[in-house]
Design a protein around this motif. Structure first.
Motif, PDB file in Angstrom:
ATOM      1  N   GLY A 168       0.796  -1.223   0.000  1.00 32.74           N
ATOM      2  CA  GLY A 168       0.000   0.000   0.000  1.00 32.74           C
ATOM      3  C   GLY A 168       0.828   1.272   0.000  1.00 32.74           C
TER       4      GLY A 168
ATOM      5  N   ALA B  65      -0.211   4.165 -10.150  1.00 32.06           N
ATOM      6  CA  ALA B  65      -1.047   4.837  -9.158  1.00 32.06           C
ATOM      7  C   ALA B  65      -1.201   6.315  -9.486  1.00 32.06           C
TER       8      ALA B  65
ATOM      9  N   CYS C 190     -11.369   9.563  -1.656  1.00 35.51           N
ATOM     10  CA  CYS C 190     -11.780   8.303  -2.273  1.00 35.51           C
ATOM     11  C   CYS C 190     -13.121   7.822  -1.721  1.00 35.51           C
TER      12      CYS C 190
ATOM     13  N   ILE D 102     -14.034   1.713  -3.428  1.00 37.10           N
ATOM     14  CA  ILE D 102     -12.594   1.908  -3.254  1.00 37.10           C
ATOM     15  C   ILE D 102     -12.241   2.712  -2.004  1.00 37.10           C
TER      16      ILE D 102
ATOM     17  N   CYS E 183     -11.118   4.125   1.447  1.00 34.80           N
ATOM     18  CA  CYS E 183     -10.148   3.569   2.381  1.00 34.80           C
ATOM     19  C   CYS E 183     -10.001   4.489   3.588  1.00 34.80           C
TER      20      CYS E 183
ATOM     21  N   SER F  39      -9.127   8.449   3.268  1.00 33.81           N
ATOM     22  CA  SER F  39      -9.980   9.428   2.609  1.00 33.81           C
ATOM     23  C   SER F  39      -9.988  10.730   3.398  1.00 33.81           C
TER      24      SER F  39
ATOM     25  N   HIS G  65      -3.393  10.807  -0.738  1.00 32.80           N
ATOM     26  CA  HIS G  65      -2.803   9.476  -0.707  1.00 32.80           C
ATOM     27  C   HIS G  65      -2.901   8.845  -2.090  1.00 32.80           C
TER      28      HIS G  65
ATOM     29  N   HIS H 149      -3.757   5.753  -4.875  1.00 33.22           N
ATOM     30  CA  HIS H 149      -4.594   4.601  -5.215  1.00 33.22           C
ATOM     31  C   HIS H 149      -4.109   4.069  -6.556  1.00 33.22           C
TER      32      HIS H 149
ATOM     33  N   LEU I  47      -9.937   4.611 -10.608  1.00 34.24           N
ATOM     34  CA  LEU I  47      -9.329   4.244  -9.332  1.00 34.24           C
ATOM     35  C   LEU I  47      -9.689   2.822  -8.940  1.00 34.24           C
TER      36      LEU I  47
ATOM     37  N   ARG J  69      -9.159  -0.272  -5.628  1.00 34.07           N
ATOM     38  CA  ARG J  69      -8.924  -0.388  -4.179  1.00 34.07           C
ATOM     39  C   ARG J  69      -7.435  -0.421  -3.898  1.00 34.07           C
ATOM     40  N   ARG J  70      -7.049   0.205  -2.782  1.00 30.60           N
ATOM     41  CA  ARG J  70      -5.655   0.160  -2.340  1.00 30.60           C
ATOM     42  C   ARG J  70      -5.332  -1.238  -1.850  1.00 30.60           C
TER      43      ARG J  70
ATOM     44  N   GLU K  89      -3.783  -3.840   0.675  1.00 36.04           N
ATOM     45  CA  GLU K  89      -3.626  -3.750   2.120  1.00 36.04           C
ATOM     46  C   GLU K  89      -2.778  -4.894   2.623  1.00 36.04           C
TER      47      GLU K  89
END
Length: 104
Positions: A30, A62, A68, A74, A76, A79, A83, A85, A93, A95-96, A98
């Motif tokens: 991440g 990214a 977000c 998405i 996280c 937000s 950051h 993504h 975009l 999902r990050r 993890e």
């Protein structure tokens, strides 16, 4: 083909030195890293996964976002602050990634 057309790369962790003098093993899943202009894959990348021995890391293309949470798919924990993504080929975009121990 340019680096931005490539959405995911897997490279040896020792192949790139970070600003702090460490290599890519210093990243967590991440974490984002900016590869310098002039490299084959310049731009912003986010660590997706390490191989089982940590000798290689898969990075996803990214972009920087701030809010977000507008997309519940998405959203996280970051937000509301700037950051990274990952993005797909159409710049949507994703999902990050993890870590296994990250809490939602």
């Amino acid at each position: 083909m340019t680096g931005r057309e490539v959405r995911e790369i897997t490279i040896d962790t020792w192949a790139i030195e970070l600003d702090n003098g460490e290599n890519l093993r210093d990243l967590n899943i991440g974490d984002a890293v900016e590869l310098h202009t002039g490299t084959a894959f310049d731009g912003l990348w986010i660590a997706k996964e390490f191989n089982e021995r940590g000798a290689a890391v898969t990075l996803q293309a990214a972009t920087v976002v701030e809010n977000c949470a507008a997309d519940t798919e998405i959203a996280c924990q970051y937000s509301g602050s700037r950051h990274a993504h990952p993005v797909d080929a159409e710049s949507r975009l994703l999902r990050r990634p993890e870590t296994a121990t990250a809490s939602s």
